[in-house]
Write a protein that holds these residues in place. Structure first.
Motif, mmCIF file in Angstrom:
data_model
loop_
_atom_site.group_PDB
_atom_site.id
_atom_site.type_symbol
_atom_site.label_atom_id
_atom_site.label_comp_id
_atom_site.label_asym_id
_atom_site.label_seq_id
_atom_site.Cartn_x
_atom_site.Cartn_y
_atom_site.Cartn_z
ATOM 1 N N TYR A 1 -0.022 0.197 5.836
ATOM 2 C CA TYR A 1 -1.136 2.280 6.327
ATOM 3 C C TYR A 1 -0.468 3.012 7.033
ATOM 4 O O TYR A 1 -1.185 3.766 7.480
ATOM 5 C CB TYR A 1 -1.673 1.219 7.765
ATOM 6 N N ASP B 1 0.860 -1.030 0.044
ATOM 7 C CA ASP B 1 0.075 -0.312 0.097
ATOM 8 C C ASP B 1 0.755 1.272 0.204
ATOM 9 O O ASP B 1 0.030 2.021 0.339
ATOM 10 C CB ASP B 1 -1.056 0.074 0.866
ATOM 11 N N LYS C 1 0.979 -4.858 3.996
ATOM 12 C CA LYS C 1 0.723 -3.382 4.409
ATOM 13 C C LYS C 1 1.348 -2.674 5.695
ATOM 14 O O LYS C 1 1.829 -2.875 6.603
ATOM 15 C CB LYS C 1 -0.757 -3.111 4.313
#
Length: 518
Positions: free
Chosen positions: A415, A386, A413
């Motif tokens: 975040y 991400d 990920k």
């Protein structure tokens, strides 16, 4: 949301030590040498220099092959009463190879100095083969003197003293711990010097001591505490010498005096240095009974200025965090258009960790580009699914992960765009300093009214942040550990971190160890 924060925190704290990268920093160990003298040391990297290096448009001022020449002062007691010498010290530096777990390098120290009063001189040459090995984030150094190039002659009004290197020895051992923000080190010195000449026959000098130091992007200190004994055919004496050198950077806002000028003022970053030493004589020979049994000497060092722009934040006039935000934009810790900065908006994980990397000046590298398939452009390797490699913050997140400050989650990920909680921000900041071990005392009582809301994994680092004055309770005595941190709160925390790295940590060395206050 609570479930998310808990699982995210576990991922932040789950560090595998072997994956942590030990970054190379300017090697300052022994800038004063190991004879009880003081030097002006080296200036810290300028803000512009750091920015150019991160952009790949600059180079470090001091590379491993360039000689460094510094002013130098030293007291000599070979003739009895102390004689102050001043001159220059030249260091031909070396450092461990990046990424290597063991090896050796060569470093040279030479001094040329003259007596401040009367006749006298020092000429000294020492070359060391430094063997090293890495254990995690720590590096162990052993300095081995090269006897073939070791030479020293000290001329005093009472005679000339020549070092007999065949009967002399010189041992220095150092351990250094390189955290993301600070390199800490300590070492031990054991020296035996046999001099011929002089009015009292053979003179033997024994030195044993220890030294401590640290280096950050904002300050550096080295302090020594060495016990010395001198014995010759006619008299003997013992004394202790405590030299210390401190360099740091301060930020000052300067208002322009002319009223007809296009800008109100700007910041200037002051690079300042202080060096001083103190000696205390414990056993004094009869011919020195009228000599004071203690003395001090300090070195005045020229300051270096760097101009930094002051952003236009008139829309924040009167805001409690105005000064904090102003400073961070001036130092390029916060970047972008200041007009779009919203103090009360929650700061994201990516924004916080990027600013943290800039605050501690964590080295960043260009994204790794694999070999491209024919007819296709290479694409940067992305550590997290991400985090787009085209984002300007990408390199900082890579550096944060490599340094072991924060990691992504098990799902691959990071975040990046999720808000960071206050306790997560505190944990990552303390980890960047490498001082989590200071919070191991289980008897520490939290001053926060909402201490029960602090997650168990954050208690230790929150205790450390209190000790370092990085955080404080609000007006109602609360920490609000699980609340999202705002931009304004992050700005205040980064400035507290800067104050600690500039000045707070210095007192633990220059004042507590050698009891020298500049």
């Amino acid at each position: 949301m609570k479930k998310y924060l808990f699982s995210l925190a576990l991922c932040i704290l789950a560090i595998a030590l072997p994956s942590v990268v030990v970054y190379a920093r300017p090697h300052r160990i022994g800038d004063m040498g190991f004879h009880g003298g003081i030097s002006e040391s080296r200036h810290l990297p300028r803000t512009l220099e750091t920015i150019l290096l991160q952009q790949g448009n600059g180079r470090a001022r001091n590379n491993n092959n360039a000689a460094i020449v510094m002013r130098y002062s030293e007291f000599v007691f070979l003739a009895g009463p102390p004689i102050l010498f001043e001159g220059t010290k030249t260091i031909r530096p070396g450092a461990p190879a990046n990424g290597s777990t063991s090896g050796s390098y060569r470093i040279g120290h030479s001094i040329t100095a003259a007596a401040v009063e009367g006749e006298g001189s020092i000429t000294r040459t020492q070359n060391f083969d430094v063997q090293y090995r890495r254990e995690g984030t720590q590096i162990i150094y052993s300095y081995i003197i090269d006897r073939n190039s070791w030479a020293e002659t000290i001329v005093t009004p009472e005679g000339t003293f020549t070092l007999d290197t065949s009967r002399s020895s010189f041992t220095v051992s150092v351990i250094e711990d390189r955290t993301p923000a600070i390199s800490f080190y300590r070492g031990d010195i054991s020296v035996r010097l046999v001099y011929t000449g002089g009015p009292n026959g053979e003179t033997i000098v024994e030195k044993t001591g220890e030294f401590y130091g640290f280096s950050t992007a904002w300050s550096a200190v080295e302090t020594h505490r060495t016990n010395v004994s001198i014995v010759n055919d006619d008299w003997a004496m013992t004394y202790q010498i405590r030299p210390s050198v401190t360099v740091n950077k301060e930020l000052q806002f300067v208002y322009n005096e002319p009223t007809v000028i296009s800008f109100e003022g700007n910041y200037r970053e002051l690079h300042q240095s202080s060096a001083g030493l103190r000696y205390d004589i414990f056993i004094m020979p009869p011919h020195m009974w009228e000599t004071p049994n203690s003395g001090t000497h300090s070195m005045v060092v020229d300051n270096v200025f760097e101009q930094l722009p002051a952003p236009n934040l008139s829309f924040l006039r009167g805001h409690p965090a105005e000064d904090d935000i102003h400073r961070l934009f001036a130092m390029q810790i916060l970047q972008g258009n200041p007009q779009f900065f919203v103090p009360e908006q929650a700061i994201t994980r990516g924004q916080f960790l990027t600013a943290l990397a800039r605050t501690i000046k964590l080295p960043v590298e260009d994204p790794v580009l694999p070999r491209a398939t024919r007819g296709q452009a290479p694409v940067a390797i992305t550590l997290f699914s991400d985090v787009d490699s085209n984002r300007p913050e990408f390199r900082y997140i890579q550096a944060i992960q490599r340094a072991g400050i924060a990691f992504g989650r098990a799902d691959g990920k990071f975040y990046f765009d999720y808000p960071i909680s206050r306790q997560e921000a505190i944990v990552t900041t303390v980890r960047a300093l490498g001082l989590s071990n200071l919070g191991l005392d289980p008897t520490v009582v939290s001053p926060f009214a909402d201490s029960d809301a602090v997650a168990s994994w954050a208690i230790r680092d929150i205790n450390v942040s209190l000790m370092l004055d990085l955080i404080a309770p609000d007006a109602n005595g609360n920490l609000h550990p699980r609340r999202a941190m705002s931009n304004a709160e992050a700005a205040a925390m980064f400035n507290h971190l800067l104050d600690y790295m500039r000045n707070g940590i210095v007192s633990h060395y220059s004042e507590q160890i050698v009891n020298i206050v500049y």
